[in-house]
Design a protein around this motif. Structure first.
Motif, PDB file in Angstrom:
ATOM      1  N   SER A   1      26.097 -20.563 -26.413  1.00  0.00           N
ATOM      2  CA  SER A   1      25.500 -21.046 -25.157  1.00  0.00           C
ATOM      3  C   SER A   1      23.986 -20.849 -25.156  1.00  0.00           C
ATOM      4  O   SER A   1      23.460 -19.983 -25.863  1.00  0.00           O
ATOM      5  N   SER A   2      23.324 -21.607 -24.304  1.00  0.00           N
ATOM      6  CA  SER A   2      21.884 -21.445 -24.130  1.00  0.00           C
ATOM      7  C   SER A   2      21.581 -20.028 -23.657  1.00  0.00           C
ATOM      8  O   SER A   2      22.391 -19.425 -22.932  1.00  0.00           O
ATOM      9  N   VAL A   3      20.425 -19.523 -24.035  1.00  0.00           N
ATOM     10  CA  VAL A   3      20.053 -18.168 -23.611  1.00  0.00           C
ATOM     11  C   VAL A   3      18.540 -18.103 -23.404  1.00  0.00           C
ATOM     12  O   VAL A   3      17.765 -18.629 -24.189  1.00  0.00           O
ATOM     13  N   ILE A   4      18.163 -17.474 -22.286  1.00  0.00           N
ATOM     14  CA  ILE A   4      16.763 -17.440 -21.868  1.00  0.00           C
ATOM     15  C   ILE A   4      16.261 -15.995 -21.899  1.00  0.00           C
ATOM     16  O   ILE A   4      16.916 -15.109 -21.334  1.00  0.00           O
ATOM     17  N   GLY A   5      15.112 -15.768 -22.524  1.00  0.00           N
ATOM     18  CA  GLY A   5      14.553 -14.414 -22.606  1.00  0.00           C
ATOM     19  C   GLY A   5      13.956 -13.976 -21.276  1.00  0.00           C
ATOM     20  O   GLY A   5      13.179 -14.715 -20.681  1.00  0.00           O
ATOM     21  N   VAL A   6      14.337 -12.784 -20.816  1.00  0.00           N
ATOM     22  CA  VAL A   6      13.785 -12.261 -19.555  1.00  0.00           C
ATOM     23  C   VAL A   6      13.322 -10.816 -19.734  1.00  0.00           C
ATOM     24  O   VAL A   6      13.757 -10.128 -20.654  1.00  0.00           O
ATOM     25  N   GLN A   7      12.437 -10.387 -18.849  1.00  0.00           N
ATOM     26  CA  GLN A   7      12.061  -8.974 -18.733  1.00  0.00           C
ATOM     27  C   GLN A   7      11.752  -8.673 -17.264  1.00  0.00           C
ATOM     28  O   GLN A   7      11.499  -9.592 -16.484  1.00  0.00           O
ATOM     29  N   THR A   8      11.771  -7.384 -16.935  1.00  0.00           N
ATOM     30  CA  THR A   8      11.553  -6.986 -15.536  1.00  0.00           C
ATOM     31  C   THR A   8      10.069  -7.040 -15.179  1.00  0.00           C
ATOM     32  O   THR A   8       9.221  -6.604 -15.952  1.00  0.00           O
ATOM     33  N   VAL A   9       9.782  -7.576 -14.005  1.00  0.00           N
ATOM     34  CA  VAL A   9       8.407  -7.555 -13.479  1.00  0.00           C
ATOM     35  C   VAL A   9       8.410  -6.877 -12.109  1.00  0.00           C
ATOM     36  O   VAL A   9       9.480  -6.670 -11.511  1.00  0.00           O
ATOM     37  N   SER A  10       7.231  -6.560 -11.590  1.00  0.00           N
ATOM     38  CA  SER A  10       7.147  -5.909 -10.278  1.00  0.00           C
ATOM     39  C   SER A  10       7.392  -6.929  -9.159  1.00  0.00           C
ATOM     40  O   SER A  10       7.323  -8.145  -9.389  1.00  0.00           O
ATOM     41  N   ASP A  11       7.643  -6.447  -7.935  1.00  0.00           N
ATOM     42  CA  ASP A  11       7.876  -7.330  -6.778  1.00  0.00           C
ATOM     43  C   ASP A  11       6.718  -8.309  -6.575  1.00  0.00           C
ATOM     44  O   ASP A  11       6.918  -9.473  -6.259  1.00  0.00           O
ATOM     45  N   GLU A  12       5.485  -7.814  -6.767  1.00  0.00           N
ATOM     46  CA  GLU A  12       4.299  -8.660  -6.525  1.00  0.00           C
ATOM     47  C   GLU A  12       4.194  -9.790  -7.554  1.00  0.00           C
ATOM     48  O   GLU A  12       3.589 -10.821  -7.285  1.00  0.00           O
ATOM     49  N   GLU A  13       4.780  -9.563  -8.741  1.00  0.00           N
ATOM     50  CA  GLU A  13       4.597 -10.548  -9.818  1.00  0.00           C
ATOM     51  C   GLU A  13       5.639 -11.676  -9.831  1.00  0.00           C
ATOM     52  O   GLU A  13       5.434 -12.690 -10.508  1.00  0.00           O
TER      53      GLU A  13
ATOM     54  N   ARG B   1       4.993 -15.528  -9.822  1.00  0.00           N
ATOM     55  CA  ARG B   1       4.306 -16.204 -10.938  1.00  0.00           C
ATOM     56  C   ARG B   1       5.252 -16.721 -12.015  1.00  0.00           C
ATOM     57  O   ARG B   1       4.843 -17.364 -12.979  1.00  0.00           O
ATOM     58  N   TYR B   2       6.563 -16.393 -11.872  1.00  0.00           N
ATOM     59  CA  TYR B   2       7.508 -16.667 -12.969  1.00  0.00           C
ATOM     60  C   TYR B   2       8.737 -17.443 -12.516  1.00  0.00           C
ATOM     61  O   TYR B   2       9.007 -17.580 -11.329  1.00  0.00           O
ATOM     62  N   GLY B   3       9.525 -17.874 -13.522  1.00  0.00           N
ATOM     63  CA  GLY B   3      10.880 -18.310 -13.272  1.00  0.00           C
ATOM     64  C   GLY B   3      11.699 -17.033 -13.144  1.00  0.00           C
ATOM     65  O   GLY B   3      11.536 -16.111 -13.945  1.00  0.00           O
ATOM     66  N   ILE B   4      12.551 -16.943 -12.111  1.00  0.00           N
ATOM     67  CA  ILE B   4      13.309 -15.701 -11.858  1.00  0.00           C
ATOM     68  C   ILE B   4      14.807 -16.019 -11.885  1.00  0.00           C
ATOM     69  O   ILE B   4      15.226 -17.083 -11.421  1.00  0.00           O
ATOM     70  N   ILE B   5      15.593 -15.085 -12.420  1.00  0.00           N
ATOM     71  CA  ILE B   5      17.047 -15.327 -12.456  1.00  0.00           C
ATOM     72  C   ILE B   5      17.748 -14.585 -11.324  1.00  0.00           C
ATOM     73  O   ILE B   5      17.271 -13.547 -10.852  1.00  0.00           O
TER      74      ILE B   5
ATOM     75  N   SER C   1      15.813 -11.516  -7.882  1.00  0.00           N
ATOM     76  CA  SER C   1      15.819 -10.292  -8.708  1.00  0.00           C
ATOM     77  C   SER C   1      14.399 -10.090  -9.230  1.00  0.00           C
ATOM     78  O   SER C   1      13.484 -10.825  -8.858  1.00  0.00           O
ATOM     79  N   ASN C   2      14.234  -9.109 -10.107  1.00  0.00           N
ATOM     80  CA  ASN C   2      12.917  -8.880 -10.726  1.00  0.00           C
ATOM     81  C   ASN C   2      12.946  -9.288 -12.202  1.00  0.00           C
ATOM     82  O   ASN C   2      12.038  -8.937 -12.950  1.00  0.00           O
ATOM     83  N   LEU C   3      13.997 -10.010 -12.581  1.00  0.00           N
ATOM     84  CA  LEU C   3      14.108 -10.421 -13.990  1.00  0.00           C
ATOM     85  C   LEU C   3      13.440 -11.785 -14.171  1.00  0.00           C
ATOM     86  O   LEU C   3      13.910 -12.795 -13.636  1.00  0.00           O
TER      87      LEU C   3
END
Ligand code: G1P
Length: 293
Positions: A153-165, A168-172, A198-200
């Motif tokens: 299956s498709s898989v997307i790389g994620v990491q945790t960011v702060s609430d303020e950030e 700026r991103y795509g979030i899961i 979430s923060n991911l």
């Protein structure tokens, strides 16, 4: 199951955050120490087992093609001067086949990926964004490919960011997790402050099945008035599973000024040639600023 052998590197963005430096030079050619940022991305793809790369370029991006081309005059010059170590450095990327296609209008990341559809054909593929450099023992894209190899299956790389950030991103929106891998109910591009599920955050690394092109074909504009890859991924997720993977490694944001400068300093501090002198200089600056304050 087909293997992941191809990668798309979108490089058509206008680089407005770095103007005027990027008026006549692609932002992907801005150097971190002595190598353009896009070279770090190409190297990650090679180290992950990618055999063919397509770079999606746009107006004013010729320098990228020249960079990855051979330059016989320069090679001859380096050979005649016995500078074989530098010769080795300038031909690193010849280990992979690099192709180019132009995105004719700046319609967004989703559209840039769609421009490479004929090159990809009916195969799974990786996408690596140039604003994110990842330093990891196992290359980030390789981690995602291994994950793809176990699920198909498709898989997307994620990491945790702060609430303020998060804005700026795509979030899961994760449903459940198994180790570093998440099942996802929703992928949201740049949620408004305080609404992120979430923060991911999506960190510029993807392995996608070719069915994504069916959704990109008809994808309407989303956040920022652009055709967003994240929106098409969400549609794909409604018809087949798309996982998120919290990859191991340090991610450097070279797409904005402060991140670019801190990355340059960190990479320079890993460079044997300049490390000691730079450290001395930094200590000096800190001392001076302590005296002032
Ligand atoms: C793009 C993606 C976003 C992702 C980000 C990672 O946004 O659309 O989902 O989180 O890259 O850097 P951009 O930074 O190009 O606006």
């Amino acid at each position: 199951m087909k293997k992941v052998k191809k990668a798309i590197i979108p490089a058509a963005g206008l680089g407005t955050r770095f103007l005027p430096a990027t008026k006549a030079m692609p932002k992907e050619m801005l150097p971190i120490v002595d190598r353009p940022t896009i070279e770090y991305i190409v190297e990650e793809a090679i180290a992950s087992g990618i055999e063919d790369i397509i770079i999606v370029t746009g107006k004013g991006k010729r320098a990228i093609e020249d960079h990855f081309d051979r330059n016989f005059e320069l090679e001859e010059n380096l050979i005649s001067k016995g500078k074989l170590d530098i010769l080795e450095k300038i031909n690193q990327s010849s280990k992979v086949e690099i192709h180019y296609i132009r995105q004719k209008e700046p319609k967004g990341l989703g559209h840039a990926v769609w421009c490479a559809r004929n090159f990809i054909g009916d195969e799974p593929f990786a996408v690596l964004l140039g604003d994110d450099i990842v330093s990891a023992d196992k290359p980030c894209t390789k981690q995602l490919i291994e994950q793809y190899n176990t699920t198909g299956s498709s898989v997307i790389g994620v990491q945790t960011v702060s609430d303020e950030e998060t804005k700026r991103y795509g979030i899961i929106d994760p449903i459940s997790s198994k180790g570093r891998c998440y099942e996802v109910s929703n992928f949201v591009e740049k949620p408004a402050q305080g609404t992120a599920p979430s923060n991911l955050a999506i960190m510029g690394r993807y392995v996608l099945t070719p069915e994504i092109f069916e959704f990109l074909e008809t994808q309407e504009t989303g956040a920022g008035g652009e055709i967003q890859l994240t929106d098409a991924i969400q549609k794909l997720n409604e018809s087949q599973k798309v996982y998120a993977y919290d990859f191991d490694g340090v991610r450097y944001d070279v797409g904005e000024k402060l991140g670019f400068i801190t990355t340059t300093i960190e990479f320079a501090l890993q460079n044997e040639e300049i490390k000691a002198d730079l450290l001395e200089y930094l200590e000096e600056i800190v001392k001076k600023s302590n005296v002032k304050s």
